[in-house]
Scaffold this active site. Structure first.
Site, PDB file in Angstrom:
ATOM      1  NE  ARG A 235      11.667  30.630  49.635  1.00 26.15           N
ATOM      2  CZ  ARG A 235      11.429  31.549  50.553  1.00 26.15           C
ATOM      3  NH1 ARG A 235      11.394  32.810  50.218  1.00 26.15           N
ATOM      4  NH2 ARG A 235      11.223  31.203  51.796  1.00 26.15           N
TER       5      ARG A 235
ATOM      6  NE  ARG B 184       9.246  28.620  48.820  1.00 28.35           N
ATOM      7  CZ  ARG B 184      10.100  28.075  47.969  1.00 28.35           C
ATOM      8  NH1 ARG B 184      10.387  28.659  46.831  1.00 28.35           N
ATOM      9  NH2 ARG B 184      10.683  26.935  48.259  1.00 28.35           N
ATOM     10  N   PRO B 185       7.529  31.776  54.387  1.00 29.80           N
ATOM     11  CG  PRO B 185       6.001  31.592  56.146  1.00 29.80           C
ATOM     12  CD  PRO B 185       6.118  31.511  54.652  1.00 29.80           C
ATOM     13  CB  VAL B 186      12.494  30.686  57.185  1.00 34.00           C
ATOM     14  CG1 VAL B 186      12.732  30.358  55.726  1.00 34.00           C
ATOM     15  CG2 VAL B 186      12.917  32.118  57.491  1.00 34.00           C
ATOM     16  CG  ASP B 187       6.892  30.396  60.565  1.00 36.37           C
ATOM     17  OD1 ASP B 187       6.984  30.259  59.311  1.00 36.37           O
ATOM     18  OD2 ASP B 187       6.010  29.833  61.224  1.00 36.37           O
ATOM     19  CD  GLN B 188       6.485  25.998  61.811  1.00 33.68           C
ATOM     20  OE1 GLN B 188       6.624  25.044  62.572  1.00 33.68           O
ATOM     21  NE2 GLN B 188       5.670  26.989  62.076  1.00 33.68           N
TER      22      GLN B 188
ATOM     23  CE  LYS C 167      15.471  22.974  42.142  1.00 35.77           C
ATOM     24  NZ  LYS C 167      15.052  23.703  43.347  1.00 35.77           N
ATOM     25  CG  ASN C 168      14.447  20.523  45.332  1.00 37.53           C
ATOM     26  OD1 ASN C 168      15.132  21.497  45.030  1.00 37.53           O
ATOM     27  ND2 ASN C 168      13.131  20.505  45.185  1.00 37.53           N
TER      28      ASN C 168
ATOM     29  CB  ILE D  75       2.388  22.817  48.764  1.00 36.02           C
ATOM     30  CG1 ILE D  75       2.006  21.329  48.643  1.00 36.02           C
ATOM     31  CG2 ILE D  75       3.674  23.001  49.562  1.00 36.02           C
ATOM     32  CD1 ILE D  75       1.819  20.585  49.929  1.00 36.02           C
TER      33      ILE D  75
ATOM     34  CB  CYS E  84       9.830  33.705  45.612  1.00 33.57           C
ATOM     35  SG  CYS E  84       9.150  32.118  46.004  1.00 33.57           S
TER      36      CYS E  84
ATOM     37  NE  ARG F 277      15.965  28.791  41.370  1.00 35.27           N
ATOM     38  CZ  ARG F 277      14.809  28.481  41.968  1.00 35.27           C
ATOM     39  NH1 ARG F 277      13.721  29.141  41.672  1.00 35.27           N
ATOM     40  NH2 ARG F 277      14.736  27.528  42.849  1.00 35.27           N
TER      41      ARG F 277
ATOM     42  CG  ASP G 191       8.695  21.187  43.465  1.00 34.92           C
ATOM     43  OD1 ASP G 191       8.055  22.187  43.834  1.00 34.92           O
ATOM     44  OD2 ASP G 191       9.743  20.805  44.025  1.00 34.92           O
TER      45      ASP G 191
HETATM   46  C1  LIG Z   1      15.115  23.345  47.793  1.00 33.20           C
HETATM   47  C2  LIG Z   1      13.883  22.536  48.017  1.00 33.20           C
HETATM   48  O1  LIG Z   1      13.954  21.409  48.484  1.00 33.20           O
HETATM   49  N1  LIG Z   1      12.750  23.101  47.657  1.00 33.20           N
HETATM   50  C3  LIG Z   1      11.515  22.361  47.786  1.00 33.20           C
HETATM   51  C4  LIG Z   1      11.011  22.514  49.192  1.00 33.20           C
HETATM   52  O2  LIG Z   1      10.841  23.910  49.424  1.00 33.20           O
HETATM   53  P1  LIG Z   1      10.640  24.420  50.919  1.00 33.20           P
HETATM   54  O3  LIG Z   1      11.378  23.547  51.843  1.00 33.20           O
HETATM   55  O4  LIG Z   1      10.955  25.879  50.904  1.00 33.20           O
HETATM   56  O5  LIG Z   1       9.108  24.206  51.122  1.00 33.20           O
HETATM   57  P2  LIG Z   1       8.386  23.842  52.514  1.00 33.20           P
HETATM   58  O6  LIG Z   1       8.157  22.375  52.549  1.00 33.20           O
HETATM   59  O7  LIG Z   1       9.180  24.439  53.619  1.00 33.20           O
HETATM   60  O8  LIG Z   1       7.030  24.635  52.368  1.00 33.20           O
HETATM   61  C5  LIG Z   1       5.761  24.049  52.510  1.00 33.20           C
HETATM   62  C6  LIG Z   1       4.778  25.092  52.986  1.00 33.20           C
HETATM   63  O9  LIG Z   1       5.113  25.454  54.323  1.00 33.20           O
HETATM   64  C7  LIG Z   1       5.214  26.855  54.465  1.00 33.20           C
HETATM   65  N2  LIG Z   1       6.260  27.132  55.487  1.00 33.20           N
HETATM   66  C8  LIG Z   1       7.479  26.536  55.386  1.00 33.20           C
HETATM   67  C9  LIG Z   1       8.457  26.779  56.331  1.00 33.20           C
HETATM   68  C10 LIG Z   1       8.182  27.648  57.393  1.00 33.20           C
HETATM   69  O10 LIG Z   1       9.013  27.923  58.261  1.00 33.20           O
HETATM   70  N3  LIG Z   1       6.941  28.207  57.473  1.00 33.20           N
HETATM   71  C11 LIG Z   1       5.961  27.979  56.544  1.00 33.20           C
HETATM   72  O11 LIG Z   1       4.858  28.508  56.643  1.00 33.20           O
HETATM   73  C12 LIG Z   1       5.618  27.332  53.065  1.00 33.20           C
HETATM   74  O12 LIG Z   1       5.320  28.702  52.867  1.00 33.20           O
HETATM   75  C13 LIG Z   1       4.787  26.409  52.187  1.00 33.20           C
HETATM   76  O13 LIG Z   1       3.482  26.915  52.082  1.00 33.20           O
HETATM   77  O14 LIG Z   1       9.778  21.828  49.346  1.00 33.20           O
HETATM   78  C14 LIG Z   1       8.730  22.329  48.513  1.00 33.20           C
HETATM   79  C15 LIG Z   1       7.481  21.536  48.826  1.00 33.20           C
HETATM   80  O15 LIG Z   1       7.624  20.223  48.441  1.00 33.20           O
HETATM   81  C16 LIG Z   1       9.144  22.227  47.050  1.00 33.20           C
HETATM   82  O16 LIG Z   1       8.183  22.868  46.261  1.00 33.20           O
HETATM   83  C17 LIG Z   1      10.491  22.874  46.796  1.00 33.20           C
HETATM   84  O17 LIG Z   1      10.959  22.565  45.501  1.00 33.20           O
HETATM   85  C1  LIG Z   2      10.262  25.657  44.232  1.00 33.36           C
HETATM   86  C2  LIG Z   2      11.357  25.010  43.869  1.00 33.36           C
HETATM   87  O1  LIG Z   2      12.610  25.248  44.330  1.00 33.36           O
HETATM   88  P1  LIG Z   2      13.037  26.260  45.519  1.00 33.36           P
HETATM   89  O2  LIG Z   2      12.443  25.732  46.776  1.00 33.36           O
HETATM   90  O3  LIG Z   2      14.525  26.170  45.536  1.00 33.36           O
HETATM   91  O4  LIG Z   2      12.513  27.619  45.152  1.00 33.36           O
HETATM   92  C3  LIG Z   2      11.304  23.894  42.899  1.00 33.36           C
HETATM   93  O5  LIG Z   2      12.297  23.143  42.813  1.00 33.36           O
HETATM   94  O6  LIG Z   2      10.277  23.757  42.193  1.00 33.36           O
END
Ligand SMILES: CC(=O)N[C@H]1[C@@H](OP(=O)(O)OP(=O)(O)OC[C@H]2O[C@@H](n3ccc(=O)[nH]c3=O)[C@H](O)[C@@H]2O)O[C@H](CO)[C@@H](O)[C@@H]1O
Ligand SMILES: C=C(OP(=O)(O)O)C(=O)O
Length: 420
Positions: free
Chosen positions: A92, A121-125, A22-23, A327, A116, A397, A305
């Site tokens: 997301r 899970r911010p997207v600031d980065q 999936k990922n 994480i 969620c 999902r 995960d």
């Molecule tokens: C679709 C997908 O591939 N999802 C995976 C991806 O989620 P995803 O890419 O959303 O997870 P991230 O690696 O970005 O998140 C790691 C940590 O960084 C924080 N963060 C992230 C981005 C940002 O801009 N700012 C910030 O603070 C997040 O809140 C979290 O605490 O990697 C996670 C960590 O291996 C997995 O659990 C998810 O299954």
């Molecule tokens: C957290 C997961 O996915 P997503 O980042 O799409 O929410 C996951 O695959 O466990």
């Protein structure tokens, strides 16, 4: 709403196949925004998140068709650039269209994904990096509204390791002008799979699979065909399911090179793992498993995960295990539900202290997120009587035919309509 009804006490035996990841599929499908033309992507799991992303791409004038596990995508290179709230709120990973939309269409309006069940899970980065590459980005009415001239290569330093952040910047950088260096990049196998796909499209990327990735932007890419890697988390989830029932299961299509830490941890609990060949693994266990501590880490550490599924195993292991989540700040929603089944778990800060019990008892439980759902199903496999797992849309999902696969191994799981 649908629920799963699991009759506990059946030992899993036989052979089962792992689906595509999936990922890895999600960013690879999003990357087809980067160039018009036709793509054939194979080994894509037919699951809800993938279907949601395909719906989103059709709004962006990329026509998808699913045929088994192969997807055909026709990018008509339209100017659409909006990812609406209705779709983004259910997944997301929709944020993955932001980088490619900016790189190719130079405009994006993407709903903010919002909080969620596993954390803020911010997207600031993502936003900071794309701004550094020249994008003008504002948050308006819950949307990320962005536009740019051609993006420009930049030095990107991530404050923390982010998987989709790395993927978004990678997709933005391949069409940017000049060189982009991503420091503190994620090295998860799914990032590598995306980078390999981008290279097949003509991208120039160095340092794939290391913490420093260098991208030399090109003027244009070409469409490519690709076969997605298998799902390491699904493979490990099936291993946990087999192990908890004292089963003996041959799993085909295990991406072994990505699971070293998981194999080590499962072996520590007493699970037997035989490597039949580089794709097949036989998992068996007899007697009670032993408690083992786990701390989630970025790759190659123990995956977040898989934390919930491993916790289900520890609920019936011999002894006390400490499971630490580093994480996501709130990825313990399954704890309360496992406790409803008789598990003995105490939460302390970012750790769960699990005192293995003799037996779990079937109960009505609520799935709060994808991996929490899998952990409740795994627990249900060994619980006394029936376990009803509600809200299984979370499970759907991210797992392709999970209940069917387990049933093919001897589990007794029914899907019913009257869930809550
Ligand atoms: C679709 C997908 O591939 N999802 C995976 C991806 O989620 P995803 O890419 O959303 O997870 P991230 O690696 O970005 O998140 C790691 C940590 O960084 C924080 N963060 C992230 C981005 C940002 O801009 N700012 C910030 O603070 C997040 O809140 C979290 O605490 O990697 C996670 C960590 O291996 C997995 O659990 C998810 O299954
Ligand atoms: C957290 C997961 O996915 P997503 O980042 O799409 O929410 C996951 O695959 O466990």
């Amino acid at each position: 709403m649908e629920k799963l009804v699991i009759e506990g006490g059946n030992t899993l035996k036989g052979k089962v196949k792992v689906s595509g990841s999936k990922n890895a599929s999600l960013p690879i499908i999003a990357a087809t925004i980067l160039c018009d033309g036709e793509y054939k992507i194979d080994n894509v799991p037919n699951l809800r998140d993938v279907r949601t992303l395909l719906k989103l791409l059709s709004l962006l004038d990329i026509e998808p068709s699913f045929n088994g596990n192969e997807i055909l995508l026709k990018n008509k290179n339209d100017d659409a650039f909006e990812a609406p709230y209705d779709l983004v709120k259910t997944m997301r990973a929709s944020i993955l269209v932001l980088g490619p939309l900016l790189a190719k269409r130079r405009k994006a309006r993407v709903s903010l994904p919002g909080g969620c069940a596993i954390g803020e899970r911010p997207v600031d980065q993502h936003i900071k990096a794309l701004k550094q590459m020249g994008a003008n980005i504002n948050i308006e009415h819950g949307y990320i509204v962005a536009e740019c001239d051609r993006l420009k290569g930049a030095d990107i330093y991530f404050d923390l390791v982010t998987v989709t952040g790395t993927e978004n910047v990678l997709m933005a950088a391949v069409l940017a002008e000049g060189k982009t260096t991503i420091y503190n990049a994620a090295i998860e196998p799914e990032v590598i799979d995306l980078a390999n796909f981008l290279k097949k499209m003509g991208a120039k990327i160095e340092g794939i699979g290391t913490k420093t990735i260098t991208v030399y932007g090109v003027d244009s890419l070409s469409p490519a065909n690709y076969s997605v890697m298998n799902d390491r988390i699904e493979a490990a989830t099936l291993m946990c399911a087999a192990a908890i029932t004292g089963g003996d299961v041959e799993i085909e299509g295990v991406p072994q090179e990505c699971l070293t830490t998981v194999f080590e941890k499962l072996s520590e609990t007493g699970v037997s793992i035989d490597f039949i060949n580089d794709k097949r693994v036989r998992v068996s266990s007899t007697g009670r498993l032993k408690a083992a501590d786990v701390t989630t880490q970025v790759y190659p550490g123990f995956p977040t995960d898989l934390q919930a599924q491993f916790m289900a195993l520890m609920c019936v292991a011999d002894g006390v295990s400490v499971i630490t989540e580093t994480i996501f700040e709130n990825r313990f929603m399954h704890v309360a539900e496992l406790k409803r089944m008789g598990a003995d778990i105490r939460l302390k800060d970012r750790s769960a202290v699990v005192n293995g019990v003799e037996k779990l008892s079937g109960a009505h439980v609520m799935a709060s997120d994808l991996r929490a759902s899998a952990s409740l199903v795994i627990a249900g496999l060994v619980a006394d009587g029936e376990t009803h797992v509600h809200r299984i849309y979370h499970l759907d999902r991210g797992y392709e035919r999970f209940d069917e696969k387990l049933n093919s191994l001897g589990a007794k799981i029914k899907r019913e309509e009257n869930g809550v």
